[in-house]
Write a protein that holds these residues in place. Structure first.
Motif, PDB file in Angstrom:
ATOM      1  N   GLN A   1     -48.398-101.786  38.517  1.00  0.00           N
ATOM      2  CA  GLN A   1     -47.963-103.140  38.188  1.00  0.00           C
ATOM      3  C   GLN A   1     -46.441-103.188  38.188  1.00  0.00           C
ATOM      4  O   GLN A   1     -45.772-102.195  37.870  1.00  0.00           O
ATOM      5  CB  GLN A   1     -48.487-103.555  36.811  1.00  0.00           C
ATOM      6  N   PHE A   2     -45.870-104.356  38.534  1.00  0.00           N
ATOM      7  CA  PHE A   2     -44.428-104.559  38.470  1.00  0.00           C
ATOM      8  C   PHE A   2     -44.137-105.776  37.610  1.00  0.00           C
ATOM      9  O   PHE A   2     -44.879-106.760  37.617  1.00  0.00           O
ATOM     10  CB  PHE A   2     -43.832-104.736  39.871  1.00  0.00           C
ATOM     11  N   THR A   3     -43.053-105.684  36.852  1.00  0.00           N
ATOM     12  CA  THR A   3     -42.628-106.771  35.983  1.00  0.00           C
ATOM     13  C   THR A   3     -41.113-106.822  35.973  1.00  0.00           C
ATOM     14  O   THR A   3     -40.447-105.903  36.451  1.00  0.00           O
ATOM     15  CB  THR A   3     -43.175-106.554  34.557  1.00  0.00           C
ATOM     16  N   ASP A   4     -40.537-107.885  35.428  1.00  0.00           N
ATOM     17  CA  ASP A   4     -39.089-107.950  35.288  1.00  0.00           C
ATOM     18  C   ASP A   4     -38.626-106.834  34.353  1.00  0.00           C
ATOM     19  O   ASP A   4     -39.260-106.566  33.323  1.00  0.00           O
ATOM     20  CB  ASP A   4     -38.654-109.304  34.718  1.00  0.00           C
TER      21      ASP A   4
ATOM     22  N   THR B   1     -36.337-106.791  32.290  1.00  0.00           N
ATOM     23  CA  THR B   1     -36.002-107.301  30.965  1.00  0.00           C
ATOM     24  C   THR B   1     -37.234-107.541  30.094  1.00  0.00           C
ATOM     25  O   THR B   1     -37.114-107.802  28.902  1.00  0.00           O
ATOM     26  CB  THR B   1     -35.218-108.622  31.086  1.00  0.00           C
ATOM     27  N   ALA B   2     -38.434-107.451  30.689  1.00  0.00           N
ATOM     28  CA  ALA B   2     -39.663-107.727  29.945  1.00  0.00           C
ATOM     29  C   ALA B   2     -40.102-106.557  29.074  1.00  0.00           C
ATOM     30  O   ALA B   2     -40.996-106.701  28.238  1.00  0.00           O
ATOM     31  CB  ALA B   2     -40.790-108.097  30.908  1.00  0.00           C
ATOM     32  N   ILE B   3     -39.471-105.382  29.251  1.00  0.00           N
ATOM     33  CA  ILE B   3     -39.870-104.190  28.496  1.00  0.00           C
ATOM     34  C   ILE B   3     -39.150-104.179  27.151  1.00  0.00           C
ATOM     35  O   ILE B   3     -37.927-104.096  27.090  1.00  0.00           O
ATOM     36  CB  ILE B   3     -39.558-102.910  29.288  1.00  0.00           C
TER      37      ILE B   3
ATOM     38  N   LYS C   1     -36.649-105.051  38.915  1.00  0.00           N
ATOM     39  CA  LYS C   1     -38.042-104.897  38.494  1.00  0.00           C
ATOM     40  C   LYS C   1     -38.268-103.542  37.835  1.00  0.00           C
ATOM     41  O   LYS C   1     -37.461-102.626  37.983  1.00  0.00           O
ATOM     42  CB  LYS C   1     -38.985-105.029  39.695  1.00  0.00           C
TER      43      LYS C   1
ATOM     44  N   ILE D   1     -44.826-100.111  36.359  1.00  0.00           N
ATOM     45  CA  ILE D   1     -45.594 -99.540  35.252  1.00  0.00           C
ATOM     46  C   ILE D   1     -46.694 -98.644  35.810  1.00  0.00           C
ATOM     47  O   ILE D   1     -47.412 -99.040  36.735  1.00  0.00           O
ATOM     48  CB  ILE D   1     -46.212-100.639  34.378  1.00  0.00           C
TER      49      ILE D   1
ATOM     50  N   ALA E   1     -42.524 -96.382  32.715  1.00  0.00           N
ATOM     51  CA  ALA E   1     -41.874 -97.496  33.413  1.00  0.00           C
ATOM     52  C   ALA E   1     -40.797 -96.902  34.303  1.00  0.00           C
ATOM     53  O   ALA E   1     -40.024 -96.046  33.863  1.00  0.00           O
ATOM     54  CB  ALA E   1     -41.271 -98.481  32.423  1.00  0.00           C
TER      55      ALA E   1
ATOM     56  N   GLN F   1     -37.627 -97.801  37.048  1.00  0.00           N
ATOM     57  CA  GLN F   1     -36.755 -98.852  37.570  1.00  0.00           C
ATOM     58  C   GLN F   1     -35.505 -98.252  38.206  1.00  0.00           C
ATOM     59  O   GLN F   1     -35.130 -97.115  37.897  1.00  0.00           O
ATOM     60  CB  GLN F   1     -36.382 -99.832  36.460  1.00  0.00           C
TER      61      GLN F   1
END
Length: 257
Positions: free
Chosen positions: A97-100, A102-104, A136, A139, A152, A154
């Motif tokens: 999965q990938f997320t911004d 800053t979301a962590i 990004k 995860i 995570a 990045q």
């Protein structure tokens, strides 16, 4: 001295598999550590494996691993039993999965590692995916040091940084802290305004290198003085600040700035 990898395997993103090496991002040698000594003769203390039932020291060859499923009752796990647990993540960091970035939430971040390509054939694919991941965080999972971690990954500078993560059930809820129940929900606007003015006066670009570990420096100073046989001069301890009215403290802070 060149950094040495602690793990080698593959970074997997969909059908792309990139050979990578994992390096610790932190230096434990940067912190002063002590050995336990017998104060009488200054000999280093040995930690012995002692069986209170047999009343003897137990060699490593007689040590087994046990899981306590009831008070005083254990199920013994042999190395063969543990070896049967071979998740794919023992050789692969599988980003699912990938997320911004800053979301962590930082509260879930445990320990940082650096990722680098393993071999000339991996360099181009590594660089392409690093650029594609900008902004990004991927995860995934990784088995490391006898347990499976949530991780995570990045981009950072020329490489990738990987953080081992705490799982949701490992972080306590702030709702369990009774002392926070007394914190007021409504605050006086004048107090908020003054607080913001004080904070704004201290705003600036964050430069981590400017913050020295003064405790470690003073500790090293005392160690060096004792080695040299010099007199140790203690640093002056500051008196605790007097408790004052919040508004007065905020106004005094602004006046001092």
């Amino acid at each position: 001295m060149a950094a040495r990898p602690t793990w080698k395997g593959f970074l997997k993103i969909s059908l792309v598999n990139i050979p990578v090496r994992v390096f610790p991002a932190t230096d434990s040698a940067a912190t002063i550590s002590f050995n336990q000594l017998h104060a009488e003769c200054q000999t280093r203390i040995q930690q012995k494996r002692w069986c209170p039932k047999c009343q003897r020291e137990v060699p490593l060859s007689e040590i087994s691993k046990g899981y306590e499923f009831e008070k005083g009752r254990y199920v013994v796990m042999s190395e063969d039993d543990i070896a049967k647990v071979r998740p794919e993540s023992t050789r692969v960091i599988d980003l699912v999965q990938f997320t911004d970035a800053t979301a962590i939430d930082p509260i879930y971040v445990e320990r940082p590692y650096y990722l680098a390509p393993d071999g000339a054939m991996a360099v181009e694919a590594f660089a392409v995916m690093r650029e594609g991941m900008k902004g990004k965080a991927g995860i995934g999972k990784l088995a490391l040091y006898g347990r499976e971690y949530l991780v995570a990954v990045q981009p950072r500078d020329k490489g990738l940084v990987m953080y081992t993560m705490r799982r949701a059930n490992e972080v306590r809820s702030m709702d369990n802290i009774e002392e926070l129940e007394t914190v007021p929900a409504k605050i006086k606007p004048d107090e908020i305004r003054l607080a913001r003015q004080v904070i704004e006066n201290f705003e600036g670009e964050f430069a981590l290198a400017e913050y020295r570990d003064e405790y470690q420096e003073q500790l090293q100073r005392i160690i060096d003085a004792k080695i040299a046989g010099e007199e140790i001069v203690a640093t002056t301890e500051e008196a605790p600040p007097k408790v004052v009215n919040l508004m007065d403290a905020l106004r005094q802070s602004l006046d001092r700035v």
